[in-house]
Design a protein around this motif. Sequence first.
Motif, mmCIF file in Angstrom:
data_model
loop_
_atom_site.group_PDB
_atom_site.id
_atom_site.type_symbol
_atom_site.label_atom_id
_atom_site.label_comp_id
_atom_site.label_asym_id
_atom_site.label_seq_id
_atom_site.Cartn_x
_atom_site.Cartn_y
_atom_site.Cartn_z
ATOM 1 N N ARG A 763 0.838 -1.209 0.000
ATOM 2 C CA ARG A 763 0.000 0.000 0.000
ATOM 3 C C ARG A 763 0.873 1.260 0.000
ATOM 4 N NH1 ARG A 763 -5.379 -0.838 1.232
ATOM 5 N NH2 ARG A 763 -5.876 -2.817 2.283
ATOM 6 N N ALA A 764 1.863 1.255 0.868
ATOM 7 C CA ALA A 764 2.712 2.442 1.001
ATOM 8 C C ALA A 764 3.498 2.693 -0.281
ATOM 9 C CB ALA A 764 3.666 2.268 2.181
ATOM 10 N N ARG A 765 4.052 1.638 -0.879
ATOM 11 C CA ARG A 765 4.887 1.805 -2.063
ATOM 12 C C ARG A 765 4.090 2.356 -3.242
ATOM 13 N NH1 ARG A 765 8.166 -3.201 -2.801
ATOM 14 N NH2 ARG A 765 9.280 -2.178 -1.097
ATOM 15 N N TYR A 766 2.863 1.897 -3.376
ATOM 16 C CA TYR A 766 2.069 2.323 -4.536
ATOM 17 C C TYR A 766 0.991 3.353 -4.160
ATOM 18 C CZ TYR A 766 4.518 -1.602 -6.552
ATOM 19 O OH TYR A 766 5.508 -2.451 -6.983
ATOM 20 N N ARG A 767 1.150 3.885 -2.970
ATOM 21 C CA ARG A 767 0.281 4.973 -2.491
ATOM 22 C C ARG A 767 -1.212 4.599 -2.585
ATOM 23 N NH1 ARG A 767 4.430 7.182 -5.359
ATOM 24 N NH2 ARG A 767 5.763 8.682 -4.267
ATOM 25 N N ARG A 771 -8.052 2.236 3.035
ATOM 26 C CA ARG A 771 -9.405 1.686 3.058
ATOM 27 C C ARG A 771 -9.700 0.809 1.839
ATOM 28 N NH1 ARG A 771 -10.048 6.922 4.922
ATOM 29 N NH2 ARG A 771 -10.550 7.670 2.818
ATOM 30 N N ALA A 772 -8.785 0.827 0.882
ATOM 31 C CA ALA A 772 -9.007 0.023 -0.326
ATOM 32 C C ALA A 772 -8.826 -1.454 -0.009
ATOM 33 C CB ALA A 772 -8.029 0.451 -1.419
ATOM 34 N N ALA A 773 -9.916 -2.225 -0.105
ATOM 35 C CA ALA A 773 -9.852 -3.657 0.206
ATOM 36 C C ALA A 773 -9.080 -4.396 -0.872
ATOM 37 C CB ALA A 773 -11.263 -4.228 0.338
ATOM 38 N N LEU A 774 -8.119 -5.206 -0.436
ATOM 39 C CA LEU A 774 -7.258 -5.931 -1.367
ATOM 40 C C LEU A 774 -7.399 -7.436 -1.142
ATOM 41 C CD1 LEU A 774 -4.008 -3.779 -0.961
ATOM 42 C CD2 LEU A 774 -5.760 -3.544 -2.731
ATOM 43 N N GLY A 775 -7.228 -8.189 -2.216
ATOM 44 C CA GLY A 775 -7.190 -9.637 -2.102
ATOM 45 C C GLY A 775 -5.761 -10.096 -1.878
ATOM 46 N N VAL A 776 -5.583 -11.149 -1.119
ATOM 47 C CA VAL A 776 -4.237 -11.650 -0.818
ATOM 48 C C VAL A 776 -4.229 -13.166 -0.999
ATOM 49 C CG1 VAL A 776 -2.479 -11.963 0.968
ATOM 50 C CG2 VAL A 776 -3.706 -9.787 0.801
ATOM 51 N N ARG A 777 -3.180 -13.645 -1.705
ATOM 52 C CA ARG A 777 -2.964 -15.075 -1.873
ATOM 53 C C ARG A 777 -1.574 -15.402 -1.309
ATOM 54 N NH1 ARG A 777 -7.329 -13.970 -2.602
ATOM 55 N NH2 ARG A 777 -8.692 -14.301 -4.423
ATOM 56 N N VAL A 778 -1.546 -16.396 -0.443
ATOM 57 C CA VAL A 778 -0.272 -16.807 0.164
ATOM 58 C C VAL A 778 0.064 -18.198 -0.334
ATOM 59 C CG1 VAL A 778 0.959 -17.302 2.295
ATOM 60 C CG2 VAL A 778 -0.678 -15.403 2.220
ATOM 61 N N ARG A 779 1.293 -18.369 -0.796
ATOM 62 C CA ARG A 779 1.761 -19.669 -1.262
ATOM 63 C C ARG A 779 2.857 -20.163 -0.325
ATOM 64 N NH1 ARG A 779 4.657 -20.306 -7.055
ATOM 65 N NH2 ARG A 779 6.003 -18.761 -6.052
ATOM 66 N N ALA A 800 -5.447 -5.564 8.261
ATOM 67 C CA ALA A 800 -4.791 -5.136 7.027
ATOM 68 C C ALA A 800 -5.778 -4.708 5.942
ATOM 69 C CB ALA A 800 -3.904 -6.259 6.496
ATOM 70 N N ALA A 801 -7.092 -4.656 6.266
ATOM 71 C CA ALA A 801 -8.132 -4.293 5.288
ATOM 72 C C ALA A 801 -8.040 -5.192 4.052
ATOM 73 C CB ALA A 801 -8.013 -2.823 4.895
ATOM 74 N N VAL A 802 -7.975 -6.503 4.304
ATOM 75 C CA VAL A 802 -7.934 -7.502 3.229
ATOM 76 C C VAL A 802 -9.345 -8.073 3.057
ATOM 77 C CG1 VAL A 802 -7.016 -9.762 2.557
ATOM 78 C CG2 VAL A 802 -5.507 -8.053 3.614
ATOM 79 N N ARG A 803 -9.850 -8.075 1.818
ATOM 80 C CA ARG A 803 -11.228 -8.547 1.602
ATOM 81 C C ARG A 803 -11.319 -10.068 1.652
ATOM 82 N NH1 ARG A 803 -9.944 -6.616 -3.711
ATOM 83 N NH2 ARG A 803 -9.642 -8.366 -5.171
ATOM 84 N N ASP A 804 -10.268 -10.741 1.192
ATOM 85 C CA ASP A 804 -10.256 -12.193 1.294
ATOM 86 C C ASP A 804 -8.822 -12.687 1.269
ATOM 87 O OD1 ASP A 804 -9.836 -13.446 -1.763
ATOM 88 O OD2 ASP A 804 -10.651 -11.399 -1.679
#
Length: 903
Positions: A763-767, A771-779, A800-804
């Motif tokens: 989030r910080a790097r790409y400004r 509040r923008a919900a982000l999807g996260v995949r962990v491998r 972390a305001a992660v939607r899923d």
Amino acid sequence: MEAMEKSYDPAASEPAILQRWLASDSYLRHPGKGDCTITIPPPNVTGILHAGHALDDAIQDAIVRQARMRGRSTRWIFGTDHAGIATQTRVDKKLKEEGVSRLELGREKFIEACWDWTREYGGIIQEQIKRMGCSVDLEHERFTMDADYAQAVRRVFVDWYRDGLIYRGRRIVNWCPSCKTAISDDEAEYHAEAGHLWLLRYPLAEPVEGVDHIVVATTRPETMLGDTGIAVSPKDPAKAAFVGATVVLPIVGRKIPIFADYHVDPGFGTGYVKVTPAHDPNDYAMGEAHGLESINIFDERARVVEGYGEFSGLDRDEARERIVAWFSEHGLLERVEDHEHSVMHCYRCDSSLEPWLSEQWFVAVDRLRGPATEAVTSGAVTFHPKRWEQTYLTWMAGVKDWCISRQLWWGHRIPVFYCEDCGWTDALIEDVEICPVCGGRHVHQDENVLDTWFSSQLWTFATQGWPQTPEALEGHHPTTALVTARDIIALWVARMIMSSLYFLGEVPFHDVVIYPTILAADGSRMSKSKGNGVDPMDLIERYGADAMRFNLLSLCTGNQDVRFDAEFDPKTGDFVRSARTEQARAFVTKIWNASRFLLLNMDGYTPGPPVADTAADAWILSRLAKTAAAVTDGIAGYAFGDTARTIHGFVWNEVCDWYIEVTKTRLKDVSSRAQTQRNLIFVLDVSLRLLHPLMPFVTEAIWGSMPASWLDFSRDGQSHERAEQLMDAAWPEPEALSAYIDERSERAFELARSVVAAVRSTRARYRLSPRAALGVRVRTQVPAVAETLREQADFICGIAAVRDLEVSSADGFHKPTGSVTVVEPDFDVHVIVGDLVDLEAERLRLAREIERARADLAGVERTLSNQGFISKAAPEIVSRKRNRARELTETIQGLVDQAHELD
């Protein structure tokens, strides 16, 4: 409880806290279990605090404060040293400015003037140490010229004298013609100087194998007036025919022998060495061995004595010039060569010392050094860092008899008395005016005083009542630790061990802590004359005592030379800033702000035990217990740099940046608020106690606003009396907290924290909006990691305001479209940014920045590879170029890593 101000002002808060401490009796010794007694290395009464002193005192205060909180019988003994040469020099200078001569004033009135000086200036360093927050016993200040201390000094001298350890002899000493006193070998400082080697022709009384003269090589032609022999090496066959021949000494006409001696290096100069027994230690040894006369050609001012015609009355430099000119005029100057050599200088006035034959008092060390050596090899005394033991042992192996007499008026006068009527001589505890042998009244005391180190060697036991009340030492001697500089290991540490073993039969301390030498930013020695010295009082005024102390303590590493990052105005020379001390001040501010936030959210707080209701609770309590153990052991083991970094990382990163943040929502929930408050107060309370020895002021200030924590309660829930001052509060002992250690909870939370950190950094790097919900995949290929992350999914998504969040194994996994990858040790985090970031444009931007940075680095490296630049440019410019190269290298690596995240 006091309400906390919105912001913390050290300039206002620290003096007020200091006055409260001083008004209490907390600095004094109290009964306790175990003992912690420390004697402060006595600063000179003429001195002011410098960076080394400040670090030394900060270390001692950390030791003492922790011991006090642990319930030890704690005393930190404060005092000052009379500093014979330094004080006499200062008073001499002051009198001269007033138009008064010391000799005109007389001994008694001059000593009175020294006492006046001591009373006027002796308290300066005490006020500075006090302002640092050092909890030293100021009510029982000691001085090496106190009447009872003087009696201890006389007792030591008399006992050693009667035991044959002190004797008077005519020996070569290091003489300072400026201070007009002898200086011990260990007080002499060696400076490399560019000089010359003069090759002089000495005529032979009779030719040898057709040769009518020899050529000697010397770095000190002015001493040739006192030559009484010429030495050659027995290993030099070319000189064998000249052994037994006689030389006629130029200018003087004295006939002197040529002899062979193993002191001579046949490879130095011409192989012929002029021997001046009264003005060189090696020459003195050769003179003793070969029966040569010892002739002093200099007086106490290093001027040529009477009897040498046109050269009499000249100082050393003038005599050198005139003697070399004489040799040249008479065709006896063979040649002059450039020659760099080491020259001894006075450690006080920096004058070059003169090896000078004189009558002095000495301590014979042969019977003292054996036990003192064994004290260290046996482990009775331990050095920290351990490598300094070898410095001590090497010195002890080669130590020479100690010249203890000084030709001064200010100091402990040597207690030896002489009868002019019958020749009686003795060392006495009490002064006498009538000879006890013949009854004569022509009795006088020795004019010399003792070396300052002679009196300071008794510091650990003479400050505690010896020999008047030796029982006062019981339980408090040996002392706990001596914290000191490496350059007085021989001058002071070794002599303290020798004297304590002789008089008490025990070592003076268990540990010797050698603190780092604080250098200027460029690696040179700090000094006022160079304009690179930093006054600790300036740092305190600008940043506060806590920030200064914490920064200095953080510099304590295994490396003994550390650089202080002071910046100065190039025009005025004024101190501008210290970035590291600013960082320490930021830490102080962080502690204050976090504490204030918590205390503003304590409405309705009721004390109770901490409970791990959540993974974050279990994690922080486990980390708290481990940090308590690390800080406890770190201070006890004198690892102050590691300790400072440990507590900084825990409080800033784990408590403030994580735990407080994750508990904010629970504070708003009625069902969880009470327990969350208890947990937070418990963590804050323990953290403040752990911080206190390093940062006493800000922690004490916060303590006044703190409610009782579970540490103030016993297991039956009954409240103990809460300490009014944090410095008197109980230490959080590791054993009492060990039940909170939970490795599994720590591991689980750290894994979750890594995923949250990856999302936040993206989030910080790409400004991106928080509040923008982000999807996260962990491998991950580690089943246990996958299971743990799935268990922590709700926590990760919430904070972390992660939607899923999906956690997958490596098999069959495909990187999601529009994602950025962050690689962790056990898993990869793919943060799906989708259309929020133009990833192709980002790849192009990074490629351009990498290319530009590599071009800049290539230019800097070309400059640094130019030997002409390196040899001609100012050192600070070269240093800046090298720093720039390092910065560019790190920047390129960071950009490359970012580009890989987009692949």
